[in-house]
Design a protein around this motif. Structure first.
Motif, PDB file in Angstrom:
ATOM      1  N   PHE A 164       0.587  -1.408   0.040  1.00 51.43           N
ATOM      2  CA  PHE A 164      -0.013   0.052  -0.103  1.00 51.43           C
ATOM      3  C   PHE A 164       0.764   1.237  -0.019  1.00 51.43           C
ATOM      4  CE2 PHE A 164      -3.728   2.240   2.227  1.00 51.43           C
ATOM      5  CZ  PHE A 164      -4.347   2.676   1.058  1.00 51.43           C
ATOM      6  N   HIS A 165       0.810   2.290   0.770  1.00 53.53           N
ATOM      7  CA  HIS A 165       1.503   3.536   0.989  1.00 53.53           C
ATOM      8  C   HIS A 165       3.020   3.427   0.836  1.00 53.53           C
ATOM      9  CE1 HIS A 165      -2.218   5.401   2.183  1.00 53.53           C
ATOM     10  NE2 HIS A 165      -2.471   4.937   3.310  1.00 53.53           N
ATOM     11  N   ARG A 166       3.316   2.310   1.565  1.00 54.65           N
ATOM     12  CA  ARG A 166       4.701   2.091   1.463  1.00 54.65           C
ATOM     13  C   ARG A 166       5.054   1.874  -0.087  1.00 54.65           C
ATOM     14  NH1 ARG A 166       8.341  -0.619   3.157  1.00 54.65           N
ATOM     15  NH2 ARG A 166       9.094  -0.867   0.907  1.00 54.65           N
ATOM     16  N   TRP A 167       4.395   1.148  -0.590  1.00 55.02           N
ATOM     17  CA  TRP A 167       4.759   0.587  -2.174  1.00 55.02           C
ATOM     18  C   TRP A 167       4.784   2.010  -2.970  1.00 55.02           C
ATOM     19  CZ3 TRP A 167       7.267  -1.905  -5.137  1.00 55.02           C
ATOM     20  CH2 TRP A 167       7.061  -2.124  -6.380  1.00 55.02           C
ATOM     21  N   ASP A 198       1.292  -3.524   8.807  1.00 55.00           N
ATOM     22  CA  ASP A 198       2.345  -3.344   9.318  1.00 55.00           C
ATOM     23  C   ASP A 198       2.930  -2.361   8.095  1.00 55.00           C
ATOM     24  OD1 ASP A 198       3.442  -3.763  11.471  1.00 55.00           O
ATOM     25  OD2 ASP A 198       4.565  -5.774  10.770  1.00 55.00           O
ATOM     26  N   TRP A 199       3.874  -1.488   8.122  1.00 54.53           N
ATOM     27  CA  TRP A 199       4.472  -0.795   6.912  1.00 54.53           C
ATOM     28  C   TRP A 199       5.395  -1.398   6.048  1.00 54.53           C
ATOM     29  CZ3 TRP A 199       4.043   4.672   5.559  1.00 54.53           C
ATOM     30  CH2 TRP A 199       2.777   5.304   5.797  1.00 54.53           C
ATOM     31  N   PHE A 237     -12.987 -16.700  -8.151  1.00 50.40           N
ATOM     32  CA  PHE A 237     -13.018 -15.048  -8.153  1.00 50.40           C
ATOM     33  C   PHE A 237     -11.850 -14.402  -7.561  1.00 50.40           C
ATOM     34  CE2 PHE A 237     -14.108 -10.922  -6.295  1.00 50.40           C
ATOM     35  CZ  PHE A 237     -14.734 -10.368  -7.305  1.00 50.40           C
ATOM     36  N   PRO A 238     -10.975 -13.494  -8.055  1.00 50.38           N
ATOM     37  CA  PRO A 238      -9.921 -12.976  -7.696  1.00 50.38           C
ATOM     38  C   PRO A 238     -10.299 -12.112  -6.629  1.00 50.38           C
ATOM     39  CG  PRO A 238     -10.485 -12.096  -9.798  1.00 50.38           C
ATOM     40  CD  PRO A 238     -11.660 -12.800  -9.482  1.00 50.38           C
ATOM     41  N   PHE A 239     -10.135 -12.439  -5.242  1.00 51.82           N
ATOM     42  CA  PHE A 239     -10.080 -11.657  -4.035  1.00 51.82           C
ATOM     43  C   PHE A 239      -8.611 -11.108  -4.178  1.00 51.82           C
ATOM     44  CE2 PHE A 239     -13.604 -14.651  -3.185  1.00 51.82           C
ATOM     45  CZ  PHE A 239     -14.705 -13.503  -2.786  1.00 51.82           C
ATOM     46  N   TYR A 240      -8.694  -9.771  -3.681  1.00 49.52           N
ATOM     47  CA  TYR A 240      -7.685  -8.910  -3.683  1.00 49.52           C
ATOM     48  C   TYR A 240      -7.698  -8.222  -2.241  1.00 49.52           C
ATOM     49  CZ  TYR A 240      -5.803  -9.435  -8.222  1.00 49.52           C
ATOM     50  OH  TYR A 240      -5.291  -9.853  -9.248  1.00 49.52           O
ATOM     51  N   PRO A 241      -6.629  -8.266  -1.571  1.00 47.76           N
ATOM     52  CA  PRO A 241      -6.812  -7.276  -0.343  1.00 47.76           C
ATOM     53  C   PRO A 241      -7.115  -5.921  -0.495  1.00 47.76           C
ATOM     54  CG  PRO A 241      -4.283  -7.785  -0.751  1.00 47.76           C
ATOM     55  CD  PRO A 241      -5.297  -8.740  -1.968  1.00 47.76           C
ATOM     56  N   SER A 242      -8.145  -5.460   0.110  1.00 43.89           N
ATOM     57  CA  SER A 242      -8.519  -4.248  -0.103  1.00 43.89           C
ATOM     58  C   SER A 242      -8.065  -3.019   0.913  1.00 43.89           C
ATOM     59  CB  SER A 242     -10.289  -4.161  -0.055  1.00 43.89           C
ATOM     60  OG  SER A 242     -10.784  -2.905  -0.247  1.00 43.89           O
ATOM     61  N   ASN A 243      -7.554  -1.916   0.327  1.00 40.15           N
ATOM     62  CA  ASN A 243      -7.120  -1.097   1.037  1.00 40.15           C
ATOM     63  C   ASN A 243      -8.340   0.014   1.416  1.00 40.15           C
ATOM     64  OD1 ASN A 243      -4.713  -1.877   1.920  1.00 40.15           O
ATOM     65  ND2 ASN A 243      -4.014  -1.414  -0.365  1.00 40.15           N
ATOM     66  N   THR A 288      -3.952   2.583 -10.027  1.00 44.02           N
ATOM     67  CA  THR A 288      -5.124   1.528 -10.702  1.00 44.02           C
ATOM     68  C   THR A 288      -5.079   0.325  -9.967  1.00 44.02           C
ATOM     69  OG1 THR A 288      -4.868   3.086 -12.669  1.00 44.02           O
ATOM     70  CG2 THR A 288      -6.284   1.230 -12.907  1.00 44.02           C
ATOM     71  N   ILE A 289      -3.846  -0.263  -9.664  1.00 47.74           N
ATOM     72  CA  ILE A 289      -3.642  -1.483  -9.232  1.00 47.74           C
ATOM     73  C   ILE A 289      -4.239  -1.433  -7.824  1.00 47.74           C
ATOM     74  CG2 ILE A 289      -1.800  -3.041  -8.451  1.00 47.74           C
ATOM     75  CD1 ILE A 289      -0.347  -2.533 -10.755  1.00 47.74           C
ATOM     76  N   GLN A 290      -3.997  -0.313  -7.337  1.00 50.72           N
ATOM     77  CA  GLN A 290      -4.212  -0.085  -5.826  1.00 50.72           C
ATOM     78  C   GLN A 290      -5.991  -0.076  -5.727  1.00 50.72           C
ATOM     79  OE1 GLN A 290      -2.843  -0.154  -2.956  1.00 50.72           O
ATOM     80  NE2 GLN A 290      -0.928  -0.384  -3.861  1.00 50.72           N
ATOM     81  N   ILE A 291      -6.587   0.677  -6.915  1.00 51.33           N
ATOM     82  CA  ILE A 291      -7.963   0.880  -6.734  1.00 51.33           C
ATOM     83  C   ILE A 291      -8.689  -0.124  -7.344  1.00 51.33           C
ATOM     84  CG2 ILE A 291      -9.918   2.577  -7.333  1.00 51.33           C
ATOM     85  CD1 ILE A 291      -8.068   3.960  -5.818  1.00 51.33           C
ATOM     86  N   SER A 292      -8.201  -0.655  -8.476  1.00 56.97           N
ATOM     87  CA  SER A 292      -9.131  -2.043  -9.059  1.00 56.97           C
ATOM     88  C   SER A 292      -8.028  -2.568 -10.069  1.00 56.97           C
ATOM     89  CB  SER A 292      -9.927  -1.179  -9.999  1.00 56.97           C
ATOM     90  OG  SER A 292     -10.885  -2.157 -10.669  1.00 56.97           O
TER      91      SER A 292
END
Ligand code: HEM
Lengths: 378, 485
Positions: free
Chosen positions: A99-102, A172-173, B3-9, B86-90
């Motif tokens: 996430f942010h770290r990346w 964790d970061w 179904f491709p589950f991804y960790p969501s932020n 975009t990877i982060q969002i979708s």
């Protein structure tokens, strides 16, 4: 032999990925090792005063680092693309988990870019030594951070769902992995021989050795008889230390790997890669020794060095993929790879790859011709 | 099904769309400057070489420094940023785009390489190269940067109007989609205008020119805004080819979208008006401050335009294929039977603070299906939206989400998952008490199931179209009846 245990579609994209990754790794090595060199000199000068012997290399690097970073980033786009065809789910998952770290690598690279332009500016040597030291080590810090992040992301992408779940829940970061530091060390140390060869080539191509196509200044161990000797000597040392260091770092990393992975990397399927890597490393060592003994640099030396480097880096890329496929089930994504091969557009890509390579060659030739004509506008 | 589950932020109070929108605007603005700037430099180089303008020569090198410092650094890196954001969002959206268009993306990359090579060659050696080479480098730079627009434009416009691709599934039917040409033209015009505005700013910053000299150059720069006259036409073309529903949202049905549209159009019109003033009277002058204001307006116009473009796709990221929350129509149907969020392998980040399993499930439903467009309490906050509703209203409106607002996807889950979401919303609204009763009334679940079945999993847009078609037929019937009477 790896990767022929996979289906053709997978092999095809693995090949494209590997080939384009080498294009990223070479300039990345230049940037990583070059920024270390500049930071080292800046710190040295802070402690001991000006180090004139290193000036030619410092000037060369100062001048070319922004371009090298531009090339590193531009070249990285292609492997980034093929990586997503090959390993979409693990790669995206690692991105999301960090996430942010990346995402921080991007602002960090922007900062690094502008600092590089500052470092390249005309008034650089007029800055106080401590300012120069801060800027140069700052740049190194940025690149070290980016390299570390890529390694961290890569390792995380090779781990199973159980690890991903833990990392997600922990918020964790940083992702701690026993392989992280040893792996990063391989990248880092391995960057120096590439830097040394690249700088040698630049000096030669830029006519620093005079207008002749070859120079011979005799054994570099002898006391200075040519103003070029100190520069060449520094390059040789950089290369020797880097080559020896790469072997040590490589062995060290090997010890940190899990047993099944280790077995895979010394199995007969890996031999061709180990063989080519050894030839590449030994070849470089031999060539640098030749430069050291004879003080002789010519197109042949440089072309051979380039060949040896491509062998070493290419084989390392292969081994790297063997490490990854030991824990990522690449065959599970076969359906996606096969679907990708059915998608059109490759013809257009090949055509424009040729056109643009031609364009880039034309640019280089036009600039050479223009410079040779020495024809400056009023 | 896999179904491709991804960790969501969680982006806190920011809607995910706002994050990608912000990065997008920055990148588009910079990239357009680089593209238009390249073309402008070609023209000025030519003016200098043919003796039409002596000042042009001094100008080109100064201007190019800016193009390099801005576009090489920020342009390239914000480009990578969009990709990673975009990877982060979708992830599923970008995954589909990469899968379908990787060769065209690779083609775009070859042009990046050419762009960097010619741009850097000029930056480094331009001053000492002969004119012909300089022009050659400029042209190569401009062509390469415009070509990168050409390629990416096809991929982005495909997301909104995949039309032919849905039928043929070939890369070219997707690439040369209905909105390809109008958006390419529109972006090219914008790029030229932006380059002209930046030129005005930089001309004003020149210290060694007289006012007259600056004035001459400013007028030349303003020619690059002239193509803006075509904007209404190209804009109309664009709106003629986008789907009806998208057009209607922008034209008034969605307040937020209409606002962004107005921002884009308004800012462009102000810039256009200024351009007219400058172009009709050669004695007019524009100072640095005004140039800067116009550039800010151009940022506003870009912001409006990009938000409209992104928002218009709702409820899809790829129209008729993938909903904004990364669920396909087929997934939604399947999840109605087998559940969706319940299968999400990723734990919740604050699992321990949630008192029961049902609420945890509800939180997962929100994370998976709603969090792409809503936050809990920030922008488009879900708690606020349902605050005044009774529980049965909440159940009905969520069960028939696509009917509640056609720019929302259908609910993708079972009645039990829906009830879990309703409970979670109520629990959050109550201030996260440590005790919360599990709601397990069979009657409630039956009612929800009834609501769900009533609309099924067709998209809201299809529903609207069905309704409209039905209304037309009714209307026709009535007319026929009147006629026969
Ligand atoms: C100066 C800046 C950069 C440095 C120092 C750097 C360094 C690295 C390193 C050390 C790796 C190897 C990771 C590993 O195997 O453990 C790597 C891989 C990679 N880098 Fe870079 N990188 C830089 C910039 C970039 C940028 C901007 C991009 C994207 C456009 C990029 C794309 C990639 C890709 C796609 C890989 C392969 C990753 C994988 O296979 O998992 N790099 N980079």
């Amino acid at each position: 032999m790896f990767p022929f245990e996979f289906e053709p579609a997978t092999i095809f994209y693995l090949f494209l990925y590997g080939a384009t990754l080498v294009l990223h790794v070479l300039p990345m090595n230049y940037v990583l090792a070059g920024s270390t060199y500049l930071a080292g000199i800046a710190l040295w000068e802070l402690a001991r005063g000006p180090s004139l012997a290193q000036r030619p290399l410092v000037e060369l690097l100062r001048d070319w680092m922004p371009f090298a970073l531009g090339v590193t980033i531009t070249a990285a786009v292609a492997p980034l693309l093929f990586l997503q065809v090959l390993y979409q789910r693990p790669f995206y998952t690692a991105n999301l988990l960090l996430f942010h770290r990346w995402m921080a690598i991007l602002p960090v690279l922007i900062v690094a870019f502008y600092l590089l332009y500052l470092q390249k500016s005309h008034g650089w040597h007029k800055f106080a030594p401590w300012v120069r030291a801060c800027v140069s080590t700052g740049i190194l810090g940025c690149f070290a951070f980016v390299a570390w992040s890529w390694t961290e992301n890569h390792l995380l992408s090779t781990r199973p769902l159980e690890v991903w779940k833990q990392v997600y829940a922990s918020s964790d970061w940083f992702y701690h992995d026993p392989e992280l530091m040893p792996r990063l060390a391989v990248w880092y140390v391995g960057a120096f021989p590439v830097l040394a060869a690249a700088m040698l080539w630049q000096l030669w191509w830029g006519g620093q050795f005079g207008t002749t196509t070859a120079v011979t200044i005799g054994n570099l161990a002898q006391p200075d008889h040519s103003p070029l000797a100190p520069t060449l000597r520094s390059l040789c040392i950089l290369a020797f230390v880097g080559l020896a260091g790469s072997v040590v770092a490589g062995l060290g990393y090997f010890l940190f790997l899990d047993e099944p992975v280790r077995a895979r990397l010394i199995s007969s399927r890996a031999w061709p890669y180990l063989g080519v890597a050894s030839v590449g490393l030994l070849g470089q060592a031999w060539l640098w020794r030749y430069v050291w003994k004879s003080g002789c640099v010519c197109g042949g030396t440089i072309a051979s060095l380039a060949g040896a480097i491509v062998m070493a880096v290419g084989a390392a890329t292969g081994l790297r993929e063997m490490r990854r496929t030991a824990t990522v089930d690449l065959a599970a994504y076969l359906e996606q790879h096969t679907a990708a091969t059915k998608i059109g557009g490759i013809g257009v890509f090949l055509v424009f790859a040729v056109v643009c390579t031609g364009g880039i060659t034309a640019v280089v030739l036009a600039v050479r011709r223009g410079l040779a004509a020495g024809n400056s506008p009023k | 099904m896999d179904f491709p589950f991804y960790p969501s932020n969680d982006f806190g109070p920011l809607m995910k769309g706002m994050v990608i929108g912000g990065v997008g605007i920055l990148h588009v603005f910079l990239a357009q400057f680089a593209i238009g700037g390249g073309i402008l430099l070609c023209v000025f180089q030519w003016l200098a070489m043919t003796g039409r303008s002596k000042l042009a020569r001094e100008f080109v090198d100064g201007y190019f420094r800016w193009v390099v410092l801005i576009s090489f650094v920020l342009g390239a890196l914000t480009g990578v940023s969009i990709w990673l954001t975009t990877i982060q969002i979708s992830p599923r959206t970008i995954g589909l785009m990469v899968q379908e268009f990787h060769w065209l993306w690779a083609t775009e990359w070859t042009f990046f390489c050419l762009e960097v090579a010619s741009g850097y060659a000029f930056y480094r050696y331009g001053k000492v190269l002969p004119d012909r080479t300089r022009l050659g480098l400029r042209m190569s730079y401009s062509i390469a940067s415009w070509m990168s627009l050409f390629w990416i434009n096809g991929i982005l416009s495909w997301q909104l109007t995949p039309a032919g691709w849905l039928e043929h599934r070939t890369v070219w039917s997707g690439f040369f989609n209905p909105s390809f040409w109008p958006s390419l033209l529109f972006r090219t015009i914008t790029a030229l205008a932006e380059a002209g505005l930046f030129a005005c700013l930089i001309i004003n910053l020149a210290t060694n020119w007289t006012r007259e000299q600056k004035q001459t150059m400013l007028h030349r720069a303003f020619y690059f805004l002239a193509p803006m006259a075509l904007m209404p036409l190209v804009g109309a073309w664009y709106f003629a080819v986008v789907p009806d529903d998208s057009r209607r949202w922008v034209m008034g049905e969605s307040v937020a979208m209409t606002m962004f549209m107005t921002l884009g159009v308004g800012a462009s019109m102000l810039i256009g008006a200024y351009a007219v003033v400058m172009l009709v009277n050669r004695r007019n002058f524009i100072n640095a401050m005004t140039s800067l204001v116009l550039i800010v307006l151009a940022v506003g116009a870009t912001a409006g335009g990009e938000f409209v473009r992104e928002g218009m796709r709702k409820p899809y990221t790829v129209r008729n294929v993938l909903y904004s929350n990364s669920i396909t129509e087929a997934d939604a149907a399947e999840m109605r039977c087998n559940g969706g969020a319940a299968r999400d392998p990723y734990p919740l980040k604050n699992e321990a603070s949630i008192p029961n399993e049902q609420l945890r499930l509800g939180a997962k439903v929100y994370r998976m299906q709603c969090s792409i467009c809503h936050t809990e309490e920030g922008a488009n906050g879900l708690l606020g939206l349902v605050r005044t509703w009774t529980p049965s209203q909440v159940r009905l409106n969520i069960a028939q989400l696509q009917r509640t607002k056609p720019f929302m996807p259908p609910f993708a889950g079972t009645a039990a998952e829906l009830e879990a979401l309703v409970q979670w919303l109520a629990w959050r609204e109550a201030g996260n008490p440590t005790d919360w009763e599990v709601s397990a009334e069979p009657e409630v679940l039956k009612t929800i199931q009834g609501h769900l079945d009533e609309v099924g999993t067709v998209s809201g847009i299809a529903l609207m179209q069905q309704n409209e078609a039905a209304a037309r037929i009714r209307h026709q019937d009535e007319r026929n009846q009147k006629g026969s009477r």
